[in-house]
Write a protein that holds these residues in place. Structure first.
Motif, PDB file in Angstrom:
ATOM      1  N   LEU A  69       8.034 -11.267   7.044  1.00 57.54           N
ATOM      2  CA  LEU A  69       7.954 -10.647   5.722  1.00 57.54           C
ATOM      3  C   LEU A  69       8.305 -11.652   4.632  1.00 57.54           C
ATOM      4  CD1 LEU A  69       7.348  -7.896   4.383  1.00 57.54           C
ATOM      5  CD2 LEU A  69       9.824  -7.448   4.408  1.00 57.54           C
ATOM      6  N   SER A  70       8.944 -12.751   5.024  1.00 53.51           N
ATOM      7  CA  SER A  70       9.251 -13.814   4.058  1.00 53.51           C
ATOM      8  C   SER A  70       7.984 -14.304   3.367  1.00 53.51           C
ATOM      9  CB  SER A  70       9.954 -14.978   4.764  1.00 53.51           C
ATOM     10  OG  SER A  70       9.208 -15.422   5.889  1.00 53.51           O
ATOM     11  N   ALA A 188       6.564  -0.949  -5.517  1.00 52.28           N
ATOM     12  CA  ALA A 188       7.674  -0.498  -6.361  1.00 52.28           C
ATOM     13  C   ALA A 188       8.008   0.970  -6.105  1.00 52.28           C
ATOM     14  CB  ALA A 188       7.327  -0.712  -7.832  1.00 52.28           C
ATOM     15  N   GLU A 189       6.976   1.765  -5.815  1.00 54.10           N
ATOM     16  CA  GLU A 189       7.185   3.190  -5.562  1.00 54.10           C
ATOM     17  C   GLU A 189       7.622   3.471  -4.123  1.00 54.10           C
ATOM     18  OE1 GLU A 189       3.678   5.304  -6.601  1.00 54.10           O
ATOM     19  OE2 GLU A 189       3.704   4.665  -8.705  1.00 54.10           O
ATOM     20  N   TRP A 193       8.796   1.491   2.533  1.00 54.43           N
ATOM     21  CA  TRP A 193       7.582   1.148   3.276  1.00 54.43           C
ATOM     22  C   TRP A 193       7.498  -0.361   3.460  1.00 54.43           C
ATOM     23  CZ3 TRP A 193       3.190  -1.773   2.167  1.00 54.43           C
ATOM     24  CH2 TRP A 193       2.107  -1.600   3.039  1.00 54.43           C
ATOM     25  N   LEU A 194       7.786  -1.118   2.409  1.00 56.37           N
ATOM     26  CA  LEU A 194       7.766  -2.572   2.538  1.00 56.37           C
ATOM     27  C   LEU A 194       8.839  -3.032   3.520  1.00 56.37           C
ATOM     28  CD1 LEU A 194       6.471  -5.208   1.610  1.00 56.37           C
ATOM     29  CD2 LEU A 194       8.232  -5.346  -0.158  1.00 56.37           C
ATOM     30  N   ASP A 195      10.008  -2.412   3.450  1.00 56.38           N
ATOM     31  CA  ASP A 195      11.089  -2.801   4.354  1.00 56.38           C
ATOM     32  C   ASP A 195      10.707  -2.549   5.815  1.00 56.38           C
ATOM     33  OD1 ASP A 195      13.871  -3.782   4.512  1.00 56.38           O
ATOM     34  OD2 ASP A 195      14.219  -1.841   5.483  1.00 56.38           O
ATOM     35  N   PHE A 196       9.891  -1.529   6.073  1.00 57.13           N
ATOM     36  CA  PHE A 196       9.406  -1.272   7.437  1.00 57.13           C
ATOM     37  C   PHE A 196       8.730  -2.516   8.021  1.00 57.13           C
ATOM     38  CE2 PHE A 196       5.513  -0.417   9.834  1.00 57.13           C
ATOM     39  CZ  PHE A 196       6.017   0.203  10.979  1.00 57.13           C
ATOM     40  N   HIS A 197       8.052  -3.281   7.172  1.00 53.26           N
ATOM     41  CA  HIS A 197       7.300  -4.440   7.641  1.00 53.26           C
ATOM     42  C   HIS A 197       8.180  -5.649   7.932  1.00 53.26           C
ATOM     43  CE1 HIS A 197       3.361  -2.624   7.153  1.00 53.26           C
ATOM     44  NE2 HIS A 197       3.840  -2.055   6.064  1.00 53.26           N
ATOM     45  N   ARG A 198       9.468  -5.505   7.689  1.00 55.18           N
ATOM     46  CA  ARG A 198      10.393  -6.579   8.055  1.00 55.18           C
ATOM     47  C   ARG A 198      10.332  -6.843   9.553  1.00 55.18           C
ATOM     48  NH1 ARG A 198      14.012  -8.500   4.976  1.00 55.18           N
ATOM     49  NH2 ARG A 198      13.884  -6.691   3.603  1.00 55.18           N
ATOM     50  N   VAL A 207       0.138  -5.975   4.706  1.00 53.30           N
ATOM     51  CA  VAL A 207       0.651  -5.263   3.537  1.00 53.30           C
ATOM     52  C   VAL A 207      -0.420  -5.063   2.465  1.00 53.30           C
ATOM     53  CG1 VAL A 207       2.242  -5.442   1.584  1.00 53.30           C
ATOM     54  CG2 VAL A 207       3.071  -5.847   3.913  1.00 53.30           C
ATOM     55  N   PHE A 208      -1.020  -6.135   1.989  1.00 58.72           N
ATOM     56  CA  PHE A 208      -2.026  -6.016   0.925  1.00 58.72           C
ATOM     57  C   PHE A 208      -3.241  -5.238   1.406  1.00 58.72           C
ATOM     58  CE2 PHE A 208       0.666  -9.040  -1.014  1.00 58.72           C
ATOM     59  CZ  PHE A 208       0.316  -9.160  -2.347  1.00 58.72           C
ATOM     60  N   HIS A 209      -3.650  -5.484   2.631  1.00 60.82           N
ATOM     61  CA  HIS A 209      -4.838  -4.852   3.187  1.00 60.82           C
ATOM     62  C   HIS A 209      -4.671  -3.339   3.296  1.00 60.82           C
ATOM     63  CE1 HIS A 209      -4.451  -9.007   4.409  1.00 60.82           C
ATOM     64  NE2 HIS A 209      -5.754  -9.074   4.634  1.00 60.82           N
ATOM     65  N   SER A 210      -3.521  -2.908   3.773  1.00 59.24           N
ATOM     66  CA  SER A 210      -3.274  -1.478   3.973  1.00 59.24           C
ATOM     67  C   SER A 210      -3.202  -0.734   2.652  1.00 59.24           C
ATOM     68  CB  SER A 210      -1.976  -1.284   4.771  1.00 59.24           C
ATOM     69  OG  SER A 210      -2.044  -1.942   6.020  1.00 59.24           O
ATOM     70  N   ILE A 211      -2.541  -1.331   1.674  1.00 58.28           N
ATOM     71  CA  ILE A 211      -2.439  -0.681   0.367  1.00 58.28           C
ATOM     72  C   ILE A 211      -3.812  -0.538  -0.268  1.00 58.28           C
ATOM     73  CG2 ILE A 211      -1.525  -0.904  -1.982  1.00 58.28           C
ATOM     74  CD1 ILE A 211       0.911  -2.344  -0.734  1.00 58.28           C
TER      75      ILE A 211
END
Length: 296
Positions: A69-70, A188-189, A193-198, A207-211
């Motif tokens: 995720l870094s 931001a919302e 969800w982003l933390d899940f990808h850690r 990340v970008f693709h799924s959003i």
């Protein structure tokens, strides 16, 4: 409003190769924002590409790990830094320091001024017809380099975050400002969800693709496996959005390094960039020095 693009470059080694890429991007309509891995010597990059109008280095650097995720955090920092400038960008393009421009700068700018979202979606990871689910439904530790975490990585099952269906594709993209706004607004919302990808593997490919697959911009994605008639042909295509990438060895962790023998293939490619190149690719890099009119 005149067109302007922010090019976001992630690099960690081979300053000379990085310098060739930046030189090819020199144009009044392009600003380059650079993150050099904290494990690398920043001075060696600044020695060949000094910071100047049009080239900005991030000073708040972090250590980047393959598949972690870094990588996503660095991309988001680059976007934030570009937005903090006084320039209003219509296109954001993500490149690696190991990329090579293989088309004239005018052709690149023409593509970037379209409404197309240059991102490739190869695999559905969740939901009906999912493949490669192990990337997200197992706990991985790509940003934790300890031996214990390495042994456990990919062995521990976990529940997948259901906020949106997950997809995977090539990291490298060139997105409109609206698409980037969609991604950053979603994150931001949905910070959890982003933390899940850690603990996902290769979150930079997810990340970008799924959003965007769940966003209005999905209909403008240039390559979407779910919109193709021949999946095998789609997966074998070496063009990934705007990049020509040789993944002919499907078992490899990295694409093949390109050399001068690849010049005819690259000149025939519909791609605008190629990866990857390194210090053994000097002859190929010299062959595609296409932007000499704008060199300082």
């Amino acid at each position: 409003m005149s067109f302007r693009a922010a090019v976001l470059v992630i690099a960690h080694h081979q300053p000379e190769v990085f310098a060739a890429l930046v030189d090819s991007l020199r144009h009044p309509s392009i600003d380059v924002y650079v993150h050099i891995d904290a494990k690398a010597d920043l001075a060696s990059f600044e020695a060949v590409v000094p910071e100047s109008d049009g080239v900005t280095y991030l000073r708040d650097r972090r250590s980047v790990n393959w598949g972690g995720l870094s990588v996503v955090h660095v991309i988001l920092r680059l976007i934030e830094h570009a937005r903090s400038s006084r320039n209003e960008y219509q296109r954001y393009a993500l490149l690696s320091g190991s990329d090579l421009m293989i088309a004239p700068i005018e052709e690149v700018l023409a593509a970037w001024q379209s409404s197309t979202e240059f991102i490739r979606v190869d695999w559905r990871l969740t939901g009906p017809g999912a493949q490669r689910a192990h990337l997200v439904d197992r706990r991985h530790f790509p940003d934790d380099r300890s031996p214990l975490r390495a042994r456990l990585s990919g062995r521990i099952p976990r529940k997948v975050d259901p906020t949106v269906e997950l997809y995977q594709g090539s990291t490298w993209w060139a997105l409109t400002a609206g698409a980037v706004d969609q991604v950053t607004g979603f994150i931001a919302e949905h910070p959890r969800w982003l933390d899940f990808h850690r603990h996902a593997l290769c979150s930079d490919e997810i990340v970008f693709h799924s959003i965007l697959k769940a966003a209005p911009q999905a209909r403008r994605i240039v390559q979407d496996v779910e919109q193709c008639a021949d999946v095998d042909k789609f997966i074998a295509d070496p063009v990934h959005a705007l990049h020509h990438i040789d993944w002919s060895d499907r078992t490899a962790l990295s694409p093949r390094v390109l050399g001068i023998d690849d010049e005819p293939t690259l000149r025939a490619s519909r791609a605008l960039f190629a990866r990857k190149v390194d210090t053994t690719s000097t002859a190929l890099i010299d062959a595609f020095a296409v932007n000499s009119d704008y060199l300082p």
